[in-house]
Structure formats: structure tokens, C-alpha cells
Design a protein around this motif. Structure first.
Motif, PDB file in Angstrom:
ATOM      1  N   GLY B 129       0.804  -1.226   0.000  1.00  0.00           N
ATOM      2  CA  GLY B 129       0.000   0.000   0.000  1.00  0.00           C
ATOM      3  C   GLY B 129       0.832   1.270   0.000  1.00  0.00           C
ATOM      4  N   LEU B 130       2.152   1.124   0.101  1.00  0.00           N
ATOM      5  CA  LEU B 130       3.003   2.310   0.276  1.00  0.00           C
ATOM      6  C   LEU B 130       3.669   2.759  -1.018  1.00  0.00           C
ATOM      7  N   ALA B 131       3.324   2.105  -2.153  1.00  0.00           N
ATOM      8  CA  ALA B 131       4.059   2.295  -3.412  1.00  0.00           C
ATOM      9  C   ALA B 131       4.317   3.755  -3.767  1.00  0.00           C
ATOM     10  N   LYS B 132       3.307   4.612  -3.594  1.00  0.00           N
ATOM     11  CA  LYS B 132       3.439   5.993  -4.047  1.00  0.00           C
ATOM     12  C   LYS B 132       4.032   6.922  -2.990  1.00  0.00           C
ATOM     13  N   ARG B 133       4.262   6.394  -1.796  1.00  0.00           N
ATOM     14  CA  ARG B 133       4.765   7.248  -0.711  1.00  0.00           C
ATOM     15  C   ARG B 133       6.248   7.538  -0.882  1.00  0.00           C
ATOM     16  N   MET B 134       6.718   8.600  -0.218  1.00  0.00           N
ATOM     17  CA  MET B 134       8.137   8.916  -0.206  1.00  0.00           C
ATOM     18  C   MET B 134       8.748   8.338   1.078  1.00  0.00           C
ATOM     19  N   PRO B 135      10.024   7.978   1.022  1.00  0.00           N
ATOM     20  CA  PRO B 135      10.664   7.361   2.198  1.00  0.00           C
ATOM     21  C   PRO B 135      10.499   8.176   3.474  1.00  0.00           C
ATOM     22  N   ARG B 136      10.502   9.532   3.346  1.00  0.00           N
ATOM     23  CA  ARG B 136      10.431  10.335   4.567  1.00  0.00           C
ATOM     24  C   ARG B 136       9.075  10.187   5.261  1.00  0.00           C
ATOM     25  N   ASP B 137       8.062   9.676   4.547  1.00  0.00           N
ATOM     26  CA  ASP B 137       6.739   9.517   5.147  1.00  0.00           C
ATOM     27  C   ASP B 137       6.523   8.125   5.741  1.00  0.00           C
ATOM     28  N   LEU B 138       7.584   7.315   5.775  1.00  0.00           N
ATOM     29  CA  LEU B 138       7.432   5.957   6.298  1.00  0.00           C
ATOM     30  C   LEU B 138       7.949   5.876   7.724  1.00  0.00           C
ATOM     31  N   SER B 139       7.456   4.863   8.439  1.00  0.00           N
ATOM     32  CA  SER B 139       8.015   4.589   9.765  1.00  0.00           C
ATOM     33  C   SER B 139       9.320   3.813   9.584  1.00  0.00           C
ATOM     34  N   GLY B 140      10.092   3.706  10.652  1.00  0.00           N
ATOM     35  CA  GLY B 140      11.363   2.993  10.577  1.00  0.00           C
ATOM     36  C   GLY B 140      11.194   1.553  10.114  1.00  0.00           C
ATOM     37  N   GLY B 141      10.180   0.884  10.668  1.00  0.00           N
ATOM     38  CA  GLY B 141       9.935  -0.506  10.309  1.00  0.00           C
ATOM     39  C   GLY B 141       9.532  -0.662   8.848  1.00  0.00           C
ATOM     40  N   GLU B 142       8.723   0.294   8.367  1.00  0.00           N
ATOM     41  CA  GLU B 142       8.298   0.250   6.958  1.00  0.00           C
ATOM     42  C   GLU B 142       9.497   0.436   6.028  1.00  0.00           C
ATOM     43  N   ARG B 143      10.355   1.373   6.394  1.00  0.00           N
ATOM     44  CA  ARG B 143      11.551   1.609   5.579  1.00  0.00           C
ATOM     45  C   ARG B 143      12.404   0.359   5.482  1.00  0.00           C
ATOM     46  N   GLN B 144      12.548  -0.306   6.625  1.00  0.00           N
ATOM     47  CA  GLN B 144      13.373  -1.501   6.670  1.00  0.00           C
ATOM     48  C   GLN B 144      12.811  -2.592   5.760  1.00  0.00           C
ATOM     49  N   ARG B 145      11.488  -2.722   5.774  1.00  0.00           N
ATOM     50  CA  ARG B 145      10.867  -3.757   4.928  1.00  0.00           C
ATOM     51  C   ARG B 145      10.952  -3.393   3.454  1.00  0.00           C
ATOM     52  N   VAL B 146      10.817  -2.094   3.153  1.00  0.00           N
ATOM     53  CA  VAL B 146      10.953  -1.670   1.751  1.00  0.00           C
ATOM     54  C   VAL B 146      12.372  -1.961   1.270  1.00  0.00           C
ATOM     55  N   ALA B 147      13.363  -1.693   2.138  1.00  0.00           N
ATOM     56  CA  ALA B 147      14.753  -1.940   1.758  1.00  0.00           C
ATOM     57  C   ALA B 147      14.990  -3.421   1.481  1.00  0.00           C
ATOM     58  N   ALA B 148      14.393  -4.274   2.304  1.00  0.00           N
ATOM     59  CA  ALA B 148      14.539  -5.715   2.083  1.00  0.00           C
ATOM     60  C   ALA B 148      13.845  -6.119   0.785  1.00  0.00           C
ATOM     61  N   ALA B 149      12.644  -5.549   0.546  1.00  0.00           N
ATOM     62  CA  ALA B 149      11.906  -5.854  -0.687  1.00  0.00           C
ATOM     63  C   ALA B 149      12.726  -5.438  -1.908  1.00  0.00           C
ATOM     64  N   ARG B 150      13.394  -4.284  -1.797  1.00  0.00           N
ATOM     65  CA  ARG B 150      14.215  -3.766  -2.884  1.00  0.00           C
ATOM     66  C   ARG B 150      15.336  -4.748  -3.229  1.00  0.00           C
ATOM     67  N   ALA B 151      15.993  -5.290  -2.199  1.00  0.00           N
ATOM     68  CA  ALA B 151      17.085  -6.237  -2.437  1.00  0.00           C
ATOM     69  C   ALA B 151      16.558  -7.552  -3.006  1.00  0.00           C
TER      70      ALA B 151
END
Lengths: 228, 246
Positions: B129-151
């Protein structure tokens, strides 16, 4: 008001800025991406115009471009005329004179990009060139703007180098700052004032641009950085 | 799983006061490097990824030599059949979540195919659900999961099936365990289906047991034990269960 000088000044400043960005981007990236005496040497050489009297730079360029040196003789043979006392000669001088103003904001900006971002991109398979264009440069937009604006305004305000290297040829080497000097010599203070005001305006607008555009280097955490 | 998935790693490297000195062969589809912080796990991962240049050693993945200090071979990170996510998320701040996830997409996939894969990966990590969001609008946990998804997306599109190694440095550290327990099995089937060999770092016993991987136990820069999780971490498991008052 000498409109020919105004046009020439703008042409010189724009060309200088364009060349400087091409030169400064890779140079600043190289300087920022490591340490060592080679980088220190290059950085010192780049910063020289900050501390040297512009007339010194102008003098050496004049000699280097003239028939007294090998490179100068080579240039005269290729071009058919000396590089000095021409727009191209002025352009070479301006690029060297304004080089630190283009390079230093970029070095500061690139150094501010944490190594981890570069590694994150490389860890996703991005080649160094792509990392630079898609990650580093967008993260340092504010530095790029500062670099371009400073290179432009510094060239507009150039006097010593132009005087030594260009003389005072209308349409070829007579810039606004030279024109101002001439007007004062002639005692034409009203015209001198108008010319000086134009130069003040340039500087003011340029600095406003730098301070108005928010630091676009937005970090992971969301805080914006100041322009450096 | 094919037993030819093989990472051979021998290195000696000093980081500050710590001397990392290991000789390892990783054959399991998923290997967990387990050990206390400061034991050298991250250094090992960074050496495999190409961000640490071992003073002495040799690293090879399948038939490809990545590092051979004696022969002066050092393949740069981007040219290795390896994709990695560091401990800190480091999402590119000027790109949307979707653009971040797609950044490492490769191997000539069509843009649409890539988007589809991205959506699937994001669903695995519960960030669709976060596809269109910018990293600065995410929580720490969300950022971490996006980073893992990216890899994971990068590893999934990097090359032909079963040719890529994925490195995850504490991908679930600080994440609530409920979420971690839902994501892990799905991630496991995602990577095994695609023949992606994984090396991850953790100091969480529960996380290690949920995956049932091979475990390499590391302390003070050395390998203490290597083998199936039930064997290598039996002691830690007992201690954890004891603390839970069994």
C-alpha cells in the motif's frame, strides 16, 4: 550603460558556467570519493584562485597564451592568432578563475552523501555511473545549484583577469566590470552608477536564488539540509 | 535444493580491534550468520558483497572468483552475482517507494513485468500500500521492509534462475515479531522457488529457528560452529526456553 558589454558579460558568464559544470562534476566527485596527497594537491590547485590576486592568474595566462611559450606558439599556429585578447582567451581565464567556486560546493555536497547510499545502490547492481546520476546527483541538487550560481556571478564580477588577459576590446573582451572602470576614469559617475547597480542586481538575485531554494538534500529521516 | 549452490569464503581481515579470520563453505539455500554484535558477521557479509576488501583471502561463488587477494582479483560490488541490503534501510530519499523497490530491477524484464514483480515482492513484505509514498513519510519498520523488498527484487531479476546470492543484514531487527513471523515463510518460499541462495545475519534465536537454515555461529571474528540450526543453536534454544519458564 554599455549594452554591448552587458551582452558580452552574460555570454562569458553563461559559457563559463556551462564549461565549469562539465569540468567540476567529475572533478568534485573524484576529490570527494577518497583521500591522499594526489587529491590534496588537486584540491589546492583548484583553490589557488581564491587566494591569488587575479592579476597573477591573468599574467601567467597571458604569458602562457603568448608567443613566449611552447603551448602559446602552438596555439598561435593552430588558431592563426594569439588566444589572449580574444573572447576564447577570456573564457579560458574565467574557467580557471571561477573553478573553485564551482568545485567546492559540489565537493561539500558529495562528501555529505553518506557512503551507505552509494553502497546500497551498488549492492542492487547499479554501475558507478548510474549511482552518480540517479542517486548522488539528485541528493545534491542544492549544491549543484549553488555551484552554478556562484560560477556565474563570480564570472560576472571578474575584473583583474579580464584586464590582464583581454585588454579592453569592445564586443570581444570588454565586460561590464571593465566598462565600469572606464566610466569612472572618464569621470562619468552617473553612467558608472547605472553599471554598478546592474552588477549589484546580478549578485543580489543570484544570492537570493541560493537562499530561497530549500536545501533539496532530503535525508532518509526527512530533515532538510542547509545550503553550504 | 541443489547442493552445487556454493559460496566458498576464506579471509583474514582486521577491522579496528577485531581480527576476522574464517574459512567457510556455504551450501544450504539459506544460511544464517549468528553471533553477538561486534563479532564480525557484518564484515563477512560486506566482504561477500564487495564493500570490504579482505587483506588476505579468497571468495568464490559457484565458478566465479570474486576476490583473490594473492592474485589481485577484486570484482567490484555491482559486477558480482550478489545483491544485498544493509542493516540501515538507506532508501533513496528522492524516489517513491515503488521507484526504490524497482531500482535494482534488471535482466531485460519489461517495465510492466517488473512492476508486477515489484507488487508481489511488496506484498510479501506487507508494504504494497506504500508504493506511491516517499521514504520520509514511512516509519522505521516500513523503511526496513521496503529496503529488504528492494534487495529481494534485485536478486529476483538479476540473472538466470539460481544464479544469484542475496545478502540480508538483520532484515527484521526491531520489527515486531508477529509481522516477522508472517513475512519469513513467504520470503522463504519466494527465494527457494527462484533458486536464490540467501545469507542473512541475525542475533535472534527465534528468527533462526523459524527458518530452519544452516547456521554459522561466529564469535570474536572466528567460526565457532557450523551446521543445522537444531544442532548449532541447541544451547541458545534451551537457554531461551528456560527463560520462558518451561
Amino acid at each position: 550603460m554599455d549594452f554591448e558589454a552587458l551582452g558580452l558579460t552574460l555570454r562569458l558568464a553563461l559559457s563559463t558556467t556551462a564549461i565549469l559544470l562539465l569540468v567540476a562534476l567529475p572533478l568534485a566527485w573524484w576529490i570527494a570519493s577518497g583521500r591522499g596527497w594526489a587529491r590534496a594537491l588537486v584540491q589546492a590547485a583548484v583553490a589557488m584562485p581564491l587566494v591569488l590576486p587575479p592579476t597573477v592568474i591573468g599574467f601567467y595566462l597571458l604569458v602562457a597564451m603568448g608567443p613566449l611559450t611552447g603551448p602559446g606558439r602552438f596555439l598561435i599556429r593552430v588558431l592563426g592568432h594569439p588566444l589572449a585578447f580574444s573572447f576564447t582567451g577570456l573564457l579560458v581565464g574565467s574557467v580557471i578563475y571561477s573553478l573553485p567556486f564551482a568545485v567546492q560546493p559540489l565537493v561539500a555536497g558529495f562528501s555529505g552523501v553518506e557512503r551507505e547510499y552509494v553502497e546500497a545502490a551498488a549492492g542492487l547492481g547499479a554501475k558507478p555511473g548510474r549511482v552518480f546520476w540517479s542517486v548522488v546527483l539528485p541528493m545534491t541538487r542544492a549544491s549543484l545549484l549553488t555551484s552554478a550560481v556562484l560560477a556565474f556571478t563570480h564570472t560576472v564580477g571578474e575584473f583583474g583577469v579580464v584586464l590582464m588577459l583581454g585588454g579592453n576590446i569592445p564586443g570581444a573582451t570588454r565586460t561590464l566590470s571593465i566598462s565600469l572602470y572606464d566610466l569612472v576614469q572618464d569621470g562619468n559617475y552617473a553612467a558608472a552608477n547605472r553599471t554598478a547597480l546592474v552588477l549589484v542586481g546580478f549578485a543580489m538575485v543570484a544570492l537570493m536564488v541560493i537562499y530561497l531554494v530549500p536545501g533539496s538534500r532530503v535525508q532518509d529521516g526527512g530533515q532538510a539540509d542547509v545550503v553550504r | 535444493m541443489s547442493s552445487d549452490s556454493l559460496l566458498a569464503l576464506r579471509m583474514r581481515h582486521r577491522v579496528g580491534a577485531l581480527l576476522v579470520d574464517v574459512d567457510l563453505r556455504l551450501t544450504a539455500p539459506w544460511t544464517v550468520l549468528f553471533g553477538p554484535s561486534g563479532s564480525g558477521k557484518t564484515t563477512l557479509l560486506r566482504a561477500i558483497a564487495g564493500f570490504v576488501r579482505p587483506e588476505v583471502g579468497r571468495i568464490a561463488y559457484r565458478e566465479t572468483v570474486l576476490v583473490d587477494a594473492a592474485a589481485g582479483i577484486f570484482v567490484p560490488a555491482h559486477a558480482r552475482p550478489v545483491r544485498s541490503a544493509a542493516q540501515s534501510a538507506r532508501l533513496f530519499p528522492h524516489m517513491t517507494v515503488q521507484a526504490n523497490v524497482l531500482y535494482g530491477g534488471g535482466w531485460g524484464l519489461q517495465r510492466e513485468q517488473e512492476r508486477e514483480v515489484a507488487e508481489q515482492v511488496m506484498a510479501v513484505f506487507r508494504v504494497q500500500g506504500l508504493a506511491k509514498r516517499m521514504p520520509r513519510d514511512l516509519s522505521g519498520g516500513e523503511r526496513q521492509r521496503v529496503a529488504a523488498a528492494r534487495a529481494v527484487l534485485a536478486a529476483s531479476t538479476a540473472g538466470p534462475l539460481g544464479s544469484t546470492l542475496l545478502l540480508l543484514d538483520e532484515p527484521f531487527a526491531g520489527l515486531d515479531t508477529g509481522l516477522r513471523d508472517t513475512i519469513l515463510p513467504e520470503l522463504w518460499s519466494w527465494v527457494t522457488e527462484r533458486g536464490i541462495q540467501v545469507v542473512s545475519v541475525t542475533h535472534d534465536v527465534a528468527e533462526a529457528f523459524q527458518l530452519l537454515p544452516d547456521v554459522v555461529k561466529i564469535a570474536d571474528g572466528r567460526v565457532v560452529a557450523q551446521g543445522p540450526v537444531e544442532v548449532v543453536l541447541a544451547e541458545e534454544r534451551e537457554r531461551l526456553l528456560g527463560r520462558l519458564g518451561r
